[in-house]
Enzyme design. Structure first.
Site, PDB file in Angstrom:
ATOM      1  N   GLY A   1     -22.107  14.550   8.151  1.00 52.71           N
ATOM      2  CA  GLY A   1     -22.146  15.069   9.523  1.00 52.71           C
ATOM      3  C   GLY A   1     -21.018  15.787  10.090  1.00 52.71           C
ATOM      4  O   GLY A   1     -21.128  16.517  11.207  1.00 52.71           O
TER       5      GLY A   1
ATOM      6  N   ASP B   1     -23.347   5.232   9.482  1.00 58.28           N
ATOM      7  CA  ASP B   1     -24.154   5.843   8.762  1.00 58.28           C
ATOM      8  C   ASP B   1     -24.163   5.206   7.277  1.00 58.28           C
ATOM      9  O   ASP B   1     -23.881   5.718   6.305  1.00 58.28           O
ATOM     10  CB  ASP B   1     -23.715   7.330   8.609  1.00 58.28           C
ATOM     11  CG  ASP B   1     -24.916   8.403   8.222  1.00 58.28           C
ATOM     12  OD1 ASP B   1     -25.911   7.732   7.722  1.00 58.28           O
ATOM     13  OD2 ASP B   1     -24.706   9.459   7.770  1.00 58.28           O
TER      14      ASP B   1
END
Length: 582
Positions: free
Chosen positions: A267, A384
């Site tokens: 990301g 994450d």
């Protein structure tokens, strides 16, 4: 003799401290290996490298025996009630990079021996009752990034300490910076006027030079194209012993960021394999948007926090690069890739990750997350946790990566962010719907990771292949209730797994993925349960808790179910959009 000198040193520390809440209860004099002890971190070669006991409500004194832990790189004892003096034996810790004993009840003077800590980056002794003169030896340490001696009872002149951040506030008896020349008691009027005039002229000249340089720089910058990175741009950055690479050096190491060298994409940016001039192989993370980390100051803050997180199950930051339009981080290269890639690999027809390795990976990941949550200051939430973010070193030891730009958390329990970052299928329901994250957000992701280790598949893939109408977790719960856990085990493992350990791992996964964050265990409890301690009681208690009928359906709201049909990917979604009108 068979006696481990590090065990003896740690037991001396335990004896002198008063541990009211049994934080150190598994420190055992009969143990031959302290690396499994709570709050102790070891390096890859088996030596104690970090002692992390912040905010554990410890009192008593710090034993001089700490000086025998000669491989220590980090000592975190802040926010306790430790009294007495700082042992001078700390000066023996030649590899020490971080010493934080702030917010305690320490008295006496700062030992001169601290000047022997030539690798020291961070020194925090603020908010104690230390007295006496600052040792001149502190001025001999060249790599200091931060020194905080504020709010003590220190006195006398201040040595010329070379640190980017230096705080001495709250010491009323400090005389000012020691210059080596004694200040004169009086000064003639003409001498004072000469000084004032000289200072005024100098200031005007300095301002004129700065304005001229600014105009020249803006003219130069307007002539540059975006990709022409100015390698000479070098704001004064001092981050301890982290290596500062030039952009040209990293660009060359990755063959101009060639797509063939891409190791992965997350990301925050793309990771490239790099070959440095000295022959070492590194992983270079090139951030997608250098402004996403708030500019130069915020980037330096993030880098400092990452470099403080030293644990054998965390990816160690070894360097960085910052230019006008680039931000890059440099990490060691992990030869065995990620857990996600290895779950699909085979060696001589057998899975690369057998059952024992998967259990070891689960424990290693849990220990890394525990360090981020409970032993870092400030705390770090990963946000994450998934198989592709857990890397494997040459010994297949789990190394948690990609926590570098995670949101930082202070000692509060929760944090609300406007952008939801994570991976579909791993995002906790409360985080997806409200943007509210905490340590329990990571615990949820870890539970899903356990499912992936068991099944050998991405969580979403496992649910689709089983044609499960509900979510993945509903399927796992159903198989557990029907005592058909063998149906979810990776087919590549065959029958080569421990049935008892399988059920325990499934139960831990279900406990970690409970709907309400408050019902999920802390990572310290997760580790104990994976080691077989307290799981039965925790599982029994969880069976009496009311939860929504389908937790998994909450994970993917209807408007985002399109993601389920695609490959698992990291997403950045706006919390306001997900949670709807307020």
């Amino acid at each position: 003799t068979g006696i481990n000198y590090e065990v003896v040193a740690l037991m001396a520390i335990k004896t002198e401290l008063q541990d009211h809440y049994n934080v150190l209860d598994n420190w055992d004099i009969n143990s031959v290996d302290p690396c499994s002890w709570r709050m102790v971190t070891c390096s890859s070669d088996g030596y104690v490298s970090a002692l992390g006991l912040p905010s554990q409500r410890l009192s008593g004194k710090l034993s001089p025996g700490i000086g025998n832990l000669t491989r220590l790189q980090s000592v975190l004892l802040q926010n306790n009630a430790i009294s007495g003096t700082i042992p001078s034996t700390i000066g023996r810790l030649g590899m020490l990079q971080t010493l934080d004993m702030s917010d305690n009840h320490l008295t006496g003077s700062i030992p001169t021996s601290l000047g022997d800590l030539k690798n020291l980056n961070y020194l925090k002794l603020n908010n104690n009752s230390l007295s006496g003169v600052l040792p001149e030896s502190l001025a001999t340490i060249n790599g200091l990034a931060l020194v905080d001696l504020s709010f003590n009872n220190l006195s006398g002149p201040v040595p010329k300490i070379s640190a980017r951040t230096f705080s001495i506030a709250g010491n009323s008896m400090i005389c000012g910076v020691k210059s080596g020349v004694q200040p004169q008691q009086s000064m003639s009027r003409s001498h004072r006027i000469a000084i004032i005039c000289g200072a005024t002229v100098g200031s005007v000249a300095f301002v004129a030079i700065m304005v001229g340089m600014l105009l020249w720089w803006r003219h130069r910058r307007n002539q540059q194209i975006f990709f022409d990175v100015n390698d000479q741009y070098d704001p004064e950055v001092c981050l301890g012993h982290l290596k500062k690479y030039t952009f040209k050096e990293l660009r060359a190491s990755t063959n101009n960021f060639n797509s063939k060298n891409i190791l992965g994409e997350g990301g925050y940016g793309i990771v490239y394999k790099g070959f440095l001039r000295d022959g070492s192989i590194v992983a270079v993370k090139r951030l997608k948007d250098y402004n996403a980390v708030g500019g130069e100051v915020q980037f330096q803050t993030e880098v400092e926090v990452i470099s403080l997180a030293v644990h054998r199950n965390l990816l160690r930051l070894i360097g960085f690069c910052t230019t006008e339009c680039e931000r890059l981080l440099v990490y060691p290269y992990m030869p065995n890739g990620s857990v996600a890639s290895q779950l699909r690999e085979h060696i001589n027809g057998k899975p690369a990750l057998d059952w024992s390795r998967r259990k070891m990976i689960a424990l290693g990941t849990a220990r890394g997350l525990l360090y981020l949550h409970e032993q870092c200051d400030p705390k770090i939430i990963h946000r994450d946790v998934k198989a592709s973010n857990v890397l494997l070193d040459e010994y297949f030891e789990a190394i948690v990566g990609d926590f570098g730009l995670a949101k930082l958390l202070d000692h509060q329990e929760t944090h609300v962010t406007t952008a939801v970052r994570g991976t579909v299928g791993h995002i906790a329901p409360e985080y997806l719907s409200t943007g509210q994250s905490s340590e329990k957000t990571d615990v949820f992701g870890f539970g899903v990771l356990l499912v992936e280790l068991i099944t050998g598949q991405k969580a979403l893939d496992f649910g689709r292949l089983a044609n499960q109408k509900g979510g993945v977790l509903d399927l796992v719960k159903k198989l557990h209730q029907e005592k058909q856990l063998n149906m979810m085990v990776d087919k590549d493992l065959g029958s080569n797994y421990d049935r008892v350990e399988l059920e325990e791992m499934v139960q831990v996964a279900l406990l970690c993925t409970q709907y309400y964050p408050s019902h999920r265990p802390r990572m310290s409890e997760v580790i104990r349960m994976l080691e077989g301690d307290g799981l039965a009681e925790k599982w029994e208690a969880s069976q009496n808790v009311d939860t929504p009928k389908s937790v998994s359906s909450e994970l993917l709201p209807l408007k985002f179910t399109d993601f389920a049909g695609a490959d698992e990917s990291s997403v950045g979604l706006e919390a306001m959009e997900l949670s709807g009108p307020r």
